[in-house]
Scaffold this motif. Structure first.
Motif, PDB file in Angstrom:
ATOM      1  N   ARG A  36     108.486  75.408 108.374  1.00 40.71           N
ATOM      2  CA  ARG A  36     107.913  76.003 109.578  1.00 40.71           C
ATOM      3  C   ARG A  36     106.423  76.255 109.366  1.00 40.71           C
ATOM      4  NH1 ARG A  36     109.341  81.988 112.037  1.00 40.71           N
ATOM      5  NH2 ARG A  36     107.982  81.866 113.870  1.00 40.71           N
ATOM      6  N   SER A  39     102.629  80.540 113.034  1.00 37.92           N
ATOM      7  CA  SER A  39     102.501  80.627 114.485  1.00 37.92           C
ATOM      8  C   SER A  39     101.045  80.385 114.865  1.00 37.92           C
ATOM      9  CB  SER A  39     102.941  81.997 114.985  1.00 37.92           C
ATOM     10  OG  SER A  39     102.025  82.999 114.575  1.00 37.92           O
ATOM     11  N   TYR A  58      98.095  71.797 117.296  1.00 38.89           N
ATOM     12  CA  TYR A  58      99.540  71.583 117.177  1.00 38.89           C
ATOM     13  C   TYR A  58     100.018  70.566 118.204  1.00 38.89           C
ATOM     14  CZ  TYR A  58     100.385  75.405 113.830  1.00 38.89           C
ATOM     15  OH  TYR A  58     100.419  76.197 112.712  1.00 38.89           O
ATOM     16  N   VAL A  67     104.888  66.898 113.878  1.00 40.27           N
ATOM     17  CA  VAL A  67     105.565  68.187 113.945  1.00 40.27           C
ATOM     18  C   VAL A  67     106.443  68.224 115.180  1.00 40.27           C
ATOM     19  CG1 VAL A  67     103.662  69.366 112.735  1.00 40.27           C
ATOM     20  CG2 VAL A  67     103.717  69.335 115.246  1.00 40.27           C
ATOM     21  N   THR A  69     108.232  71.052 118.071  1.00 41.57           N
ATOM     22  CA  THR A  69     108.263  72.408 118.603  1.00 41.57           C
ATOM     23  C   THR A  69     109.700  72.754 118.951  1.00 41.57           C
ATOM     24  OG1 THR A  69     106.035  72.169 119.488  1.00 41.57           O
ATOM     25  CG2 THR A  69     107.359  73.938 120.371  1.00 41.57           C
ATOM     26  N   ARG A  70     110.206  73.842 118.353  1.00 41.54           N
ATOM     27  CA  ARG A  70     111.623  74.194 118.524  1.00 41.54           C
ATOM     28  C   ARG A  70     111.788  75.615 119.032  1.00 41.54           C
ATOM     29  NH1 ARG A  70     114.401  71.313 113.192  1.00 41.54           N
ATOM     30  NH2 ARG A  70     114.287  69.186 114.026  1.00 41.54           N
ATOM     31  N   ILE A  73     112.179  79.133 117.218  1.00 41.02           N
ATOM     32  CA  ILE A  73     112.051  78.856 115.785  1.00 41.02           C
ATOM     33  C   ILE A  73     110.594  78.626 115.427  1.00 41.02           C
ATOM     34  CG2 ILE A  73     112.652  77.206 113.952  1.00 41.02           C
ATOM     35  CD1 ILE A  73     115.271  76.725 115.379  1.00 41.02           C
ATOM     36  N   GLY A  74     109.832  78.037 116.358  1.00 43.46           N
ATOM     37  CA  GLY A  74     108.431  77.768 116.102  1.00 43.46           C
ATOM     38  C   GLY A  74     108.169  76.292 115.929  1.00 43.46           C
ATOM     39  N   THR A  75     107.079  75.957 115.267  1.00 43.98           N
ATOM     40  CA  THR A  75     106.672  74.576 115.030  1.00 43.98           C
ATOM     41  C   THR A  75     107.016  74.192 113.604  1.00 43.98           C
ATOM     42  OG1 THR A  75     104.855  74.827 116.611  1.00 43.98           O
ATOM     43  CG2 THR A  75     104.734  72.968 115.081  1.00 43.98           C
ATOM     44  N   VAL A  76     107.751  73.082 113.456  1.00 43.17           N
ATOM     45  CA  VAL A  76     108.207  72.663 112.127  1.00 43.17           C
ATOM     46  C   VAL A  76     107.755  71.233 111.860  1.00 43.17           C
ATOM     47  CG1 VAL A  76     110.225  74.178 112.193  1.00 43.17           C
ATOM     48  CG2 VAL A  76     110.429  71.809 112.967  1.00 43.17           C
TER      49      VAL A  76
END
Length: 465
Positions: A36, A39, A58, A67, A69-70, A73-76
């Motif tokens: 992850r 943020s 991002y 990457v 975006t989930r 959960i955020g950006t992974v």
């Protein structure tokens, strides 16, 4: 993780520097697939940049597939476990995916739309039928590159009466909306590496379009008097172009003061630079005297003026216009031949008849009254429903309200919650590139009937808490 420095004086925009650093870390295996990322708020604070700058970085990485975006959960980092993505070079089109549109009615609070329920469709249909019947065989061969002459004449006449702009039809080019006008300006005036002033915060599609041309975007802060010309001069004194929304700034709604307008014109004349005036929403002002267009004050012929029918008529029409100084008319006509050839003649002919017969002026007058009522009703409803939890920042015109919610979650989270409830406000903070403009929601009111305002405001309150 993500321990790096940026070069504010570098030629590459800050958001692209961030994207490059993150991309390199992924390629080097310093960030594993599935990990992850920080943020946007956290990384912006760590790097001392605006959150919108990190959002843009991002988005560029997401467009590349580097990457994902989930949601909560955020950006992974994408890719299978153990895989190491190879380095990806930047291309002009590495931006976030554009959501697919559909033919469903507009969701409440969507910005950028006129009142579709109030458009005179029967009248437009009758004019269309009449135009088709009047077409000759020669009309079916195609239209002029600059646009149907009747429409260019109607636009020149309207701008002279409504916006104080003296121009000949030969200076008017019909475009595919504002983006079409911006495309022509890019082709004629901007070369790779040229510095271009953009309002910050500002219209994100304008920024992205200029970056595809290789322009060096120079974000210039906007305050209560509009673009801070002195800040632009300090950052890029010989910028090739300045793109401004002086009558109704996008997105805050402030109007550029007369001293700032004169200062901007003086800079352009002295530096030999150009100004693109996007005069969107100028027809819809609800208090105070109408503001003159920047172009009407332009004695040095440094201003190009862009207008669109997307908000005065309807977006699906995809017609706009660009007024250029006489000395540039030939160059813009050549660019139009290379980039757009010609737009469909039928829609232009109908729009010309709509203007020539006086329907356009009457429609604008009716819409101004309707929007004033809907704006007033929604503002009152929001204040009633939210009470002290909301602060509305007044603007004299436009088709949206700017609402701030002190102490609430960040605006992108509020947008996510609203979208889950079938509402479509827009977040303010991602529109800032280098200068933090705080958090807020842009709430379109044009398609919310006055009698539905309180119920719609209650839906928003229930969605965002």
């Amino acid at each position: 993780m993500l321990d790096f420095t940026l070069d504010p004086a570098g030629s590459e925009p800050i958001f692209l520097q961030i994207a490059a650093r993150v991309r390199s870390a992924i390629a080097a295996g310093e960030i594993a697939p599935g990990a992850r990322l920080p943020s946007t708020r956290a990384l912006a604070a760590r790097l001392s940049v605006a959150r919108g700058t990190v959002d843009a970085a991002y988005a560029a990485l997401a467009g590349e597939g580097a990457v994902l975006t989930r949601g909560s959960i955020g950006t992974v980092v994408s890719g299978a476990v153990g895989a190491r993505p190879g380095p990806v070079g930047h291309t002009p089109f590495m931006f976030g995916a554009i959501p697919a549109s559909d033919a469903t009615p507009p969701l409440p609070f969507r910005v950028g739309l006129p009142a579709l329920d109030a458009f005179p469709q029967r009248l437009w249909s009758n004019l269309t039928t009449h135009a088709v019947r009047g077409f000759q065989a020669a009309d079916l061969a195609g239209s002029e590159t600059a646009g149907v002459l009747a429409l260019r004449q109607a636009v020149a006449s309207y701008l002279g009466a409504a916006r104080g702009i003296a121009c000949a039809p030969g200076q008017v080019l019909v475009t595919a909306g504002y983006q079409g006008a911006l495309t022509l300006v890019r082709h004629v005036l901007v070369r790779a590496g040229d510095p271009v002033w953009l309002e910050d915060p500002g219209y994100h599609l304008c920024r992205q379009a200029l970056e595809t041309a290789g322009a060096r975007v120079v974000p210039v802060r906007v305050d209560q008097d509009g673009l801070r010309v002195a800040a632009g001069v300090a950052a890029a004194p010989r910028a090739k172009l300045a793109v401004v929304t002086p009558t109704h700034h996008c997105p805050t709604g402030v109007a550029m003061s007369l001293p700032r307008r004169l200062e901007l014109l003086a800079w352009a004349a002295e530096a030999g630079s150009w100004i693109l005036e996007d005069d969107y929403d100028s027809e819809f002002r609800y208090s105070g005297r109408p503001l003159p267009s920047l172009k009407s004050l332009d004695r040095g012929e440094r201003v190009l003026y862009a207008g669109s029918f997307s908000k005065t008529l309807f977006p699906a029409l995809r017609l706009g216009y660009l007024v250029v100084p006489a000395e540039l008319a030939a160059a813009f006509l050549r660019a139009a031949r290379l980039t757009s050839l010609a737009l469909p003649a039928l829609e232009q002919t109908v729009a010309a008849a709509f203007m020539r017969k006086g329907h356009f002026t009457r429609h604008i007058r009716r819409m101004r009254h309707l929007y004033a009522d809907r704006r007033r009703a929604l503002a009152a409803a929001l204040q009633t429903v939210f009470g002290e939890r909301i602060r509305l920042e007044p603007a004299a015109g436009g088709l949206h309200l700017l609402a701030r919610f002190p102490g609430a979650a960040d605006d992108t989270e509020l947008v996510r919650r609203a979208a889950a409830a079938g509402l479509a406000p827009s977040a303010l903070s991602p529109l800032a590139l280098a200068h933090d403009c705080g958090h807020g929601l842009l709430l379109g009111f044009a398609n919310i009937a006055a009698e539905e305002a309180e119920a719609t405001a209650a839906r928003l309150a229930g969605a965002i808490g």
